[in-house]
Structures are given as C-alpha cells and as structure tokens.
Design an enzyme around this catalytic site. Structure first.
Site, PDB file in Angstrom:
ATOM      1  N   ASP A 189     -76.276  34.996 -25.229  1.00 22.70           N
ATOM      2  CA  ASP A 189     -75.648  35.525 -26.225  1.00 22.70           C
ATOM      3  C   ASP A 189     -75.087  34.503 -27.448  1.00 22.70           C
ATOM      4  O   ASP A 189     -75.804  33.526 -27.428  1.00 22.70           O
ATOM      5  CB  ASP A 189     -74.262  36.306 -25.543  1.00 22.70           C
ATOM      6  CG  ASP A 189     -73.334  35.041 -25.005  1.00 22.70           C
ATOM      7  OD1 ASP A 189     -73.670  33.817 -25.067  1.00 22.70           O
ATOM      8  OD2 ASP A 189     -72.230  35.567 -24.226  1.00 22.70           O
ATOM      9  N   CYS A 201     -75.594  31.962 -21.350  1.00 24.00           N
ATOM     10  CA  CYS A 201     -74.492  32.280 -22.115  1.00 24.00           C
ATOM     11  C   CYS A 201     -73.442  31.117 -21.946  1.00 24.00           C
ATOM     12  O   CYS A 201     -73.627  30.017 -21.574  1.00 24.00           O
ATOM     13  CB  CYS A 201     -73.893  33.769 -21.504  1.00 24.00           C
ATOM     14  SG  CYS A 201     -73.121  33.779 -20.021  1.00 24.00           S
ATOM     15  N   GLY A 202     -72.011  31.634 -22.220  1.00 17.85           N
ATOM     16  CA  GLY A 202     -71.112  30.460 -22.243  1.00 17.85           C
ATOM     17  C   GLY A 202     -70.831  29.828 -20.797  1.00 17.85           C
ATOM     18  O   GLY A 202     -70.897  28.625 -20.827  1.00 17.85           O
ATOM     19  N   THR A 203     -70.593  30.674 -19.924  1.00 20.23           N
ATOM     20  CA  THR A 203     -70.283  30.249 -18.388  1.00 20.23           C
ATOM     21  C   THR A 203     -71.733  30.317 -17.470  1.00 20.23           C
ATOM     22  O   THR A 203     -71.913  29.944 -16.290  1.00 20.23           O
ATOM     23  CB  THR A 203     -69.266  30.946 -17.819  1.00 20.23           C
ATOM     24  OG1 THR A 203     -69.703  32.217 -17.639  1.00 20.23           O
ATOM     25  CG2 THR A 203     -67.943  30.780 -18.580  1.00 20.23           C
ATOM     26  N   HIS A 256     -85.934  26.652  -2.929  1.00 20.02           N
ATOM     27  CA  HIS A 256     -85.357  27.496  -1.770  1.00 20.02           C
ATOM     28  C   HIS A 256     -85.406  28.757  -1.988  1.00 20.02           C
ATOM     29  O   HIS A 256     -85.437  29.746  -1.178  1.00 20.02           O
ATOM     30  CB  HIS A 256     -84.135  26.943  -1.496  1.00 20.02           C
ATOM     31  CG  HIS A 256     -84.100  25.618  -0.535  1.00 20.02           C
ATOM     32  ND1 HIS A 256     -82.977  25.061  -0.145  1.00 20.02           N
ATOM     33  CD2 HIS A 256     -84.893  24.814  -0.480  1.00 20.02           C
ATOM     34  CE1 HIS A 256     -83.077  24.145   0.850  1.00 20.02           C
ATOM     35  NE2 HIS A 256     -84.527  23.621   0.364  1.00 20.02           N
ATOM     36  N   ARG A 284     -71.383  26.355 -22.560  1.00 15.49           N
ATOM     37  CA  ARG A 284     -70.317  25.700 -23.015  1.00 15.49           C
ATOM     38  C   ARG A 284     -69.879  24.484 -22.060  1.00 15.49           C
ATOM     39  O   ARG A 284     -68.751  24.040 -22.080  1.00 15.49           O
ATOM     40  CB  ARG A 284     -68.893  26.593 -22.890  1.00 15.49           C
ATOM     41  CG  ARG A 284     -69.357  27.832 -24.241  1.00 15.49           C
ATOM     42  CD  ARG A 284     -68.336  28.909 -24.373  1.00 15.49           C
ATOM     43  NE  ARG A 284     -68.251  29.385 -25.410  1.00 15.49           N
ATOM     44  CZ  ARG A 284     -67.809  30.640 -25.684  1.00 15.49           C
ATOM     45  NH1 ARG A 284     -67.239  31.165 -24.687  1.00 15.49           N
ATOM     46  NH2 ARG A 284     -68.106  31.065 -26.860  1.00 15.49           N
ATOM     47  N   HIS A 327     -87.887  30.056   3.918  1.00  9.43           N
ATOM     48  CA  HIS A 327     -87.094  30.781   2.378  1.00  9.43           C
ATOM     49  C   HIS A 327     -87.837  31.783   2.133  1.00  9.43           C
ATOM     50  O   HIS A 327     -87.195  32.809   1.439  1.00  9.43           O
ATOM     51  CB  HIS A 327     -87.521  29.548   1.382  1.00  9.43           C
ATOM     52  CG  HIS A 327     -86.731  28.390   1.765  1.00  9.43           C
ATOM     53  ND1 HIS A 327     -85.399  28.043   2.113  1.00  9.43           N
ATOM     54  CD2 HIS A 327     -87.202  27.025   2.195  1.00  9.43           C
ATOM     55  CE1 HIS A 327     -84.973  26.963   2.431  1.00  9.43           C
ATOM     56  NE2 HIS A 327     -85.989  26.280   2.556  1.00  9.43           N
ATOM     57  N   ARG A 381     -86.212  34.603   3.693  1.00  2.19           N
ATOM     58  CA  ARG A 381     -84.847  34.845   3.380  1.00  2.19           C
ATOM     59  C   ARG A 381     -84.756  35.688   2.114  1.00  2.19           C
ATOM     60  O   ARG A 381     -84.176  36.621   1.641  1.00  2.19           O
ATOM     61  CB  ARG A 381     -84.221  33.550   3.255  1.00  2.19           C
ATOM     62  CG  ARG A 381     -83.964  33.030   4.577  1.00  2.19           C
ATOM     63  CD  ARG A 381     -83.362  31.555   4.738  1.00  2.19           C
ATOM     64  NE  ARG A 381     -83.081  31.066   5.820  1.00  2.19           N
ATOM     65  CZ  ARG A 381     -83.215  29.738   6.091  1.00  2.19           C
ATOM     66  NH1 ARG A 381     -83.243  28.838   5.155  1.00  2.19           N
ATOM     67  NH2 ARG A 381     -83.265  29.274   7.230  1.00  2.19           N
TER      68      ARG A 381
HETATM   69  C1  RB5 Z   1     -68.412  34.947 -24.582  1.00  2.00           C
HETATM   70  O1  RB5 Z   1     -67.138  34.244 -24.952  1.00  2.00           O
HETATM   71  C2  RB5 Z   1     -68.387  34.556 -23.040  1.00  2.00           C
HETATM   72  O2  RB5 Z   1     -67.643  35.428 -22.382  1.00  2.00           O
HETATM   73  C3  RB5 Z   1     -69.885  34.594 -22.674  1.00  2.00           C
HETATM   74  O3  RB5 Z   1     -70.689  33.806 -23.151  1.00  2.00           O
HETATM   75  C4  RB5 Z   1     -70.132  34.310 -21.095  1.00  2.00           C
HETATM   76  O4  RB5 Z   1     -69.553  33.334 -20.637  1.00  2.00           O
HETATM   77  C5  RB5 Z   1     -69.813  35.577 -20.102  1.00  2.00           C
HETATM   78  O5  RB5 Z   1     -70.075  35.259 -18.894  1.00  2.00           O
END
Ligand code: RB5
Length: 148
Positions: free
Chosen positions: A13, A70-72, A103, A114, A138, A141
């Site tokens: 994203d 993505c960010g997280t 695994h 991020r 594995h 599993r």
């Molecule tokens: C975008 O701000 C953020 O929410 C997205 O990149 C992601 O981390 C969502 O899981």
C-alpha cells in the site's frame, strides 16, 4: 523454491510503496524478475486492492512466491492469508524470515515498512529466497492449515 526461474510477485500500500520500489530495484539488479501489483504511488490507498491480485498470482503458479508490504504488515498478512493456497508470514528479522521458509514453507514474505530499515528488509528477502523448506514434521503441519 525455484525463485530465480520465475517472477516474484510484489505488492504494497502507500506505506510500503517506497520500500517496494527499493526491493524491486534490488531484486532486478540481481537478475531476479518481479511482477509489481501496485500500488504505484504514495497516495493513500487500501491494501486489499493490491494484496488479492498478488496472492492470486502466487496461488496460480504464475509467480513462484511473493512479497507484501504495508505499514505494520498486518493488513497485508491478514488479506493474503484469506487465500487458501497462501502462507504469508509477517517477519521482522532475518531469523524469523528463515524459519518462515524452513518451518512454514511460507510463499509470501510480509514486511512492516514503518518498523524496519530497508537494509534489514533486503537481508530478510535474501534469507527468505535462499532458505529451503525443511519438510518432515513441518509438512504434516502445513497440510493442516487450510480450512476444509
Ligand atoms: C496505513 O496507514 C496502514 O494502516 C497500513 O499500511 C497497514 O499498516 C495496515 O495494516
């Protein structure tokens, strides 16, 4: 994984866009082909719009494996793992990336843009691509993972 004989699917994203571009250049410089499923700018967008086509390309065999950013990493991982043929692993260090292959036979590496530097992301990509599945216990599993 025969990752060098096929394309690597990659998607992000807006939060992962810059890291995605850096990883595409990094892989292409090493002679590894990529298929970019977007996004194509830092404009705010919705990660499922890019995760689903990326997952489908790996599920179909068009791409050998994938990278989702993505960010997280959580939104990408949640979406990618809705596909029955996908084992997407959210990773934040090299050892976890190796274990995701060894695994879990993960077929998509998910990165939290991020929270990790690009240098670490590149090391994780290398570890992910170079580590084979251990098989054995594995295998049993991972065969139990899909919903029946
Ligand atoms: C975008 O701000 C953020 O929410 C997205 O990149 C992601 O981390 C969502 O899981």
């Amino acid at each position: 994984m025969t990752q060098t004989t096929k394309k690597i699917a990659i998607c992000s994203d807006h939060a992962g866009y810059e890291l995605k571009q850096e990883l595409i250049a990094y892989l292409n410089d090493k002679g590894i082909a990529t298929e970019d499923f977007g996004t194509h700018s830092t404009e705010s967008c919705d990660y499922p719009d890019f995760a689903h086509p990326c997952a489908s390309a790996v599920e179909s065999g068009e791409c050998c494996c994938g990278i989702g950013i993505c960010g997280t990493g959580n939104g990408m991982a949640m979406t990618l793992n809705k596909h029955q043929g996908i084992r997407a692993a959210l990773c934040w260090d090299v050892e976890i990336a190796k274990l995701a292959r060894g695994h879990n036979n993960a077929n998509i590496l998910v990165l939290p843009a991020r929270f990790i530097p690009a240098s670490l992301a590149k090391e994780m990509v290398d570890a992910f691509l170079d580590t084979p599945f251990d098989g054995g216990r594995h295998e049993r599993r991972i065969e139990k993972i899909p919903c029946r």
